[in-house]
Write a protein that holds these residues in place. Structure first.
Motif, mmCIF file in Angstrom:
data_model
loop_
_atom_site.group_PDB
_atom_site.id
_atom_site.type_symbol
_atom_site.label_atom_id
_atom_site.label_comp_id
_atom_site.label_asym_id
_atom_site.label_seq_id
_atom_site.Cartn_x
_atom_site.Cartn_y
_atom_site.Cartn_z
ATOM 1 N N ILE A 37 0.831 -1.207 0.000
ATOM 2 C CA ILE A 37 0.000 0.000 0.000
ATOM 3 C C ILE A 37 0.865 1.256 0.000
ATOM 4 C CG2 ILE A 37 -1.626 1.337 1.405
ATOM 5 C CD1 ILE A 37 -2.829 -1.381 2.268
ATOM 6 N N VAL A 38 1.893 1.262 0.851
ATOM 7 C CA VAL A 38 2.791 2.422 0.926
ATOM 8 C C VAL A 38 3.524 2.606 -0.393
ATOM 9 C CG1 VAL A 38 4.872 3.334 2.052
ATOM 10 C CG2 VAL A 38 3.024 2.361 3.438
ATOM 11 N N ASN A 39 4.026 1.519 -0.953
ATOM 12 C CA ASN A 39 4.726 1.609 -2.238
ATOM 13 C C ASN A 39 3.799 2.128 -3.335
ATOM 14 O OD1 ASN A 39 7.138 0.704 -1.178
ATOM 15 N ND2 ASN A 39 6.778 -1.433 -1.752
ATOM 16 N N GLU A 40 2.586 1.654 -3.356
ATOM 17 C CA GLU A 40 1.625 2.114 -4.355
ATOM 18 C C GLU A 40 1.331 3.602 -4.178
ATOM 19 O OE1 GLU A 40 -2.934 1.240 -5.867
ATOM 20 O OE2 GLU A 40 -1.934 -0.224 -4.583
ATOM 21 N N ALA A 41 1.110 4.033 -2.946
ATOM 22 C CA ALA A 41 0.809 5.437 -2.675
ATOM 23 C C ALA A 41 1.965 6.334 -3.091
ATOM 24 C CB ALA A 41 0.495 5.637 -1.198
ATOM 25 N N GLY A 84 4.358 5.560 -5.186
ATOM 26 C CA GLY A 84 4.512 5.441 -6.639
ATOM 27 C C GLY A 84 3.577 6.398 -7.362
ATOM 28 N N LEU A 85 2.354 6.497 -6.875
ATOM 29 C CA LEU A 85 1.396 7.434 -7.463
ATOM 30 C C LEU A 85 1.843 8.881 -7.274
ATOM 31 C CD1 LEU A 85 -1.959 5.739 -6.440
ATOM 32 C CD2 LEU A 85 -1.042 5.976 -8.754
ATOM 33 N N LEU A 86 2.394 9.193 -6.102
ATOM 34 C CA LEU A 86 2.905 10.542 -5.847
ATOM 35 C C LEU A 86 4.037 10.886 -6.830
ATOM 36 C CD1 LEU A 86 2.930 10.691 -1.969
ATOM 37 C CD2 LEU A 86 1.559 12.097 -3.499
ATOM 38 N N VAL A 87 4.904 9.929 -7.073
ATOM 39 C CA VAL A 87 6.011 10.153 -8.012
ATOM 40 C C VAL A 87 5.467 10.392 -9.411
ATOM 41 C CG1 VAL A 87 7.973 9.041 -9.167
ATOM 42 C CG2 VAL A 87 7.743 8.892 -6.667
ATOM 43 N N LYS A 88 4.502 9.593 -9.840
ATOM 44 C CA LYS A 88 3.897 9.769 -11.167
ATOM 45 C C LYS A 88 3.226 11.119 -11.289
ATOM 46 C CE LYS A 88 3.127 4.922 -12.275
ATOM 47 N NZ LYS A 88 2.145 3.866 -12.495
ATOM 48 N N MET A 89 2.574 11.563 -10.238
ATOM 49 C CA MET A 89 1.888 12.860 -10.254
ATOM 50 C C MET A 89 2.889 14.010 -10.366
ATOM 51 S SD MET A 89 -0.875 12.217 -7.282
ATOM 52 C CE MET A 89 -2.512 12.728 -7.734
#
Length: 100
Positions: free
Chosen positions: A87-91, A93-98
């Motif tokens: 969950i933390v990695n996904e969150a 990862g999304l922040l990095v993409k944004m």
């Protein structure tokens, strides 16, 4: 075969955890373990009460069952940690993409 007071055991343990943030998860895991081991534990208590096991033999067998329960709870904790990491990695990862 004697029925174990699993609900009473869980309530007593739960009361001792005060307001731990993981109280519910721990009690649910312990409940699952005790229910899975219920027949073995009942047989041990019955054998001890019937004189089929000495106090020392009973303690050895009880320790074995305790180690099984602990291993099961630790396995659940590791599985929970893996889920938290995902969950933390996904969150993040999304922040990095944004940010890109």
């Amino acid at each position: 075969m004697m029925a174990l007071p699993i609900e009473q055991i869980l309530n007593t343990v739960s009361d001792g955890l005060a307001d731990s943030p993981v109280k519910q998860a721990l009690c649910e895991g312990l409940g699952q373990c005790l229910n899975q081991q219920g027949e073995n534990l009942s047989m041990l208590v019955e054998a001890k009460n019937n004189g089929e096991l000495s106090a020392e033999e009973f303690q050895v067998e009880l320790e074995r069952e305790k180690q099984i329960a602990e291993a099961e709870l630790l396995t659940q904790a590791i599985a929970g940690k893996v889920e938290v990491q995902k969950i933390v990695n996904e969150a993040f990862g999304l922040l990095v993409k944004m940010a890109l």
